[in-house]
Design an enzyme around this catalytic site. Structure first.
Site, short mmCIF file in Angstrom:
data_model
loop_
_atom_site.label_atom_id
_atom_site.label_comp_id
_atom_site.label_asym_id
_atom_site.label_seq_id
_atom_site.Cartn_x
_atom_site.Cartn_y
_atom_site.Cartn_z
N ARG A 1 104.63 -29.75 42.06
CA ARG A 1 105.95 -29.49 41.42
C ARG A 1 106.13 -30.87 40.60
O ARG A 1 106.95 -30.95 39.71
CB ARG A 1 106.98 -29.34 42.38
CG ARG A 1 106.70 -27.86 42.74
CD ARG A 1 107.68 -27.58 44.54
NE ARG A 1 107.71 -26.53 44.79
CZ ARG A 1 106.86 -25.65 45.27
NH1 ARG A 1 105.49 -26.03 45.24
NH2 ARG A 1 106.97 -24.29 45.74
N GLN B 1 106.34 -19.33 46.10
CA GLN B 1 105.71 -19.36 44.85
C GLN B 1 106.51 -18.34 43.87
O GLN B 1 106.74 -18.52 42.58
CB GLN B 1 104.35 -18.84 44.85
CG GLN B 1 103.44 -20.03 45.76
CD GLN B 1 101.97 -19.68 45.68
OE1 GLN B 1 101.48 -18.63 45.53
NE2 GLN B 1 101.10 -20.41 46.40
N ASP C 1 100.33 -21.51 56.10
CA ASP C 1 99.23 -21.92 55.72
C ASP C 1 98.29 -22.55 56.96
O ASP C 1 97.15 -22.84 57.07
CB ASP C 1 99.30 -23.31 54.80
CG ASP C 1 99.69 -22.57 53.36
OD1 ASP C 1 99.47 -21.37 53.05
OD2 ASP C 1 100.21 -23.60 52.53
C1 S3P Z 1 103.20 -22.79 48.33
C2 S3P Z 1 103.65 -21.67 48.73
C3 S3P Z 1 102.99 -20.78 49.91
C4 S3P Z 1 101.70 -21.48 50.52
C5 S3P Z 1 100.87 -22.30 49.38
C6 S3P Z 1 101.89 -23.23 48.70
C7 S3P Z 1 104.26 -23.54 47.40
O1 S3P Z 1 102.44 -19.43 49.27
O2 S3P Z 1 100.87 -20.45 50.93
O3 S3P Z 1 99.85 -22.68 49.86
O4 S3P Z 1 103.66 -24.69 47.01
O5 S3P Z 1 104.86 -22.89 47.01
P1 S3P Z 1 103.74 -18.30 49.18
O6 S3P Z 1 104.75 -18.77 48.55
O7 S3P Z 1 102.86 -17.32 48.43
O8 S3P Z 1 103.78 -17.60 50.62
#
Ligand code: S3P
Length: 438
Positions: free
Chosen positions: A33, A176, A322
């Site tokens: 980010r 995400q 994770d």
């Molecule tokens: C993340 C969101 C998670 C996570 C990924 C990092 C992020 O995924 O599994 O390693 O930085 O927004 P999801 O949002 O698909 O669950």
């Protein structure tokens, strides 16, 4: 950067005890980010503690390919923001996100709103992960995006003038997806809101606020007025709780041991792993708690304990999403049964993490069975040695390498190279702690 070999062998070290401080590298989510938000901000964003891993470097390169100058002075990256409308089309229109779902899904939010065409793609694993979860809301906002017939990357974006408002009910708790919609929302001419079924990590919301964007989070709904711009800030990336999780489990399981993790990001939307381990009987405490740029930071002390199995409460799944591979190893070595359900998302990560862990644990003699949306692990049997496949998934690889310390014979782990995507110095921390991985 030293490359990590594709095959690693973890050997048990007899009578190992650990009493140490550990500094794991910067948080992966915040690092991604910092490059994206810094790149579209006005002014120079200074980033210290950036995670120099394959995934985050791919996102940095993506921003550079769109004309964002990023320089390094000592340990600090300077992101020379070009402003929201200052990005240029990448060279031959293509952006390679490597193995990173976060990189691809967040960049997609920005690319969907540009006045140039572009295509994002990744490696074999990333190109097989579901993308309709982002293309659907983006299309609702007026983006012109095409996925493959299977709803996967490459994703092709066509130029648009701007995007429109959206009030999106997301079927999954995914930071995400939420971040993709919010980033696209910066280019919207109306109000943008998204509701999720459970709170996913909220770094995008925290960081957008830091960059001067006004948004409100009300329970599970986040709302923002489109069209706002970002002002550059200084970012100190705290240590990544997801990377520390491997050594948290190690500290719990080794006798007479204690590991203190320095400067860990303990944002409540990320601490599911600590809550789950505590429910299993772990001895974990926080010291030196502070808040920096909206993120809670603390030193976290983990001591040896006798772990027992639990039914994993659904409320912790999103905030530990994770960490399940290493939590499965903890469950295999804990006394009694651990049952995880409602965790279908684990099948959509860098590998199908339920099947990948099940297959490897079976080889090691663990009594477990797969559920469609989770797993049941009957812990307490001694692990055998054997050969397991990490399936090019960094977190599966690191979990089985830690398991090697608790097996009667060596564990050979194939397809480990991708440890580089999130934790390039994993092996040097392991050897500093006295583990034997060759
Ligand atoms: C993340 C969101 C998670 C996570 C990924 C990092 C992020 O995924 O599994 O390693 O930085 O927004 P999801 O949002 O698909 O669950």
């Amino acid at each position: 950067m030293v490359k990590i070999k594709n095959k690693l062998v973890s050997h048990r070290v007899n009578d190992l005890t650990i009493n140490q401080f550990v500094s794991v590298p910067g948080d992966k989510s915040i690092s991604h980010r910092s490059m994206i938000l810094g790149g579209i901000a006005d002014g120079i964003t200074k980033v210290s503690g950036f995670l120099e891993s394959g995934d985050c470097l791919a996102t940095m390169k993506a921003m550079q390919s769109m004309g964002v100058e990023i320089t390094k002075e000592n340990d600090e990256y300077l992101v020379h923001g070009v402003g929201k409308h200052g990005l240029k089309a990448p060279e031959n229109g293509q952006i390679d996100c490597g193995n990173s779902g976060t990189g691809m899904r967040l960049l997609a939010g920005v690319l969907a709103a540009q006045r140039f065409d572009s295509t994002v793609f990744g490696d074999v694993s990333l190109n097989s992960r579901p993308m309709t979860r982002i293309t659907k809301p983006l299309e609702m906002m007026g983006a012109k995006v095409k996925a493959t017939e299977n709803g996967t990357a490459p994703l092709k974006f066509s130029a648009v003038e701007n995007l429109t408002s959206i009030d999106y009910d997301s079927p999954i708790a995914s930071a995400q997806v939420k971040s993709c919609v919010l980033l696209a929302g910066l280019y919207s001419d109306g109000e943008v809101s998204l509701t999720e079924p459970k709170l996913s990590r909220d770094h995008t919301e925290n960081m957008l606020r830091g960059f001067g964007v006004e948004l409100t989070s009300n329970n599970l709904k986040v709302t923002m007025q489109g069209g706002q711009s970002l002002k550059a800030i200084d970012i100190i990336v705290p240590a990544d709780i997801s990377s520390s999780a491997f050594f948290m489990v190690l500290a719990c399981l080794l006798p007479n041991s204690q590991i203190t993790f320095k400067n860990l990001c303990v944002n409540p939307s990320r601490t599911g792993v600590i809550s789950i381990l505590q429910l299993m009987g772990a001895d974990i405490s926080f010291t030196n708690e502070t808040t920096t740029a909206g993120e809670k930071i603390a030193d976290v002390v983990v001591r040896s304990s006798n772990l027992h199995g639990i039914e994993v409460p659904h409320q912790y799944i999103a905030s530990a999403i994770d960490e399940f591979p290493i939590l499965f190893i903890a469950a295999a070595l804990a006394k009694g049964e651990t049952r995880l359900t409602n965790a279908m998302e684990l099948r959509k990560k860098e590998s199908d993490r339920i099947t990948a862990m099940y297959d490897g644990m079976k080889t090691l003699g663990v009594d477990c069975h797969e559920l469609e949306d989770g797993i049941v692990i009957k812990g307490g049997l001694k692990l055998k040695g054997g050969q397991v496949d990490a399936e090019d998934d960094h977190r599966i690889a690191m979990s089985f390498l830690i398991a090697g310390q608790f097996a009667s014979d060596s564990i050979e782990v194939d397809n480990c190279e991708n440890i580089m995507t999130s934790f390039p110095n994993f092996l040097s921390i392991c050897s500093g702690l006295g583990l034997n991985i060759s």
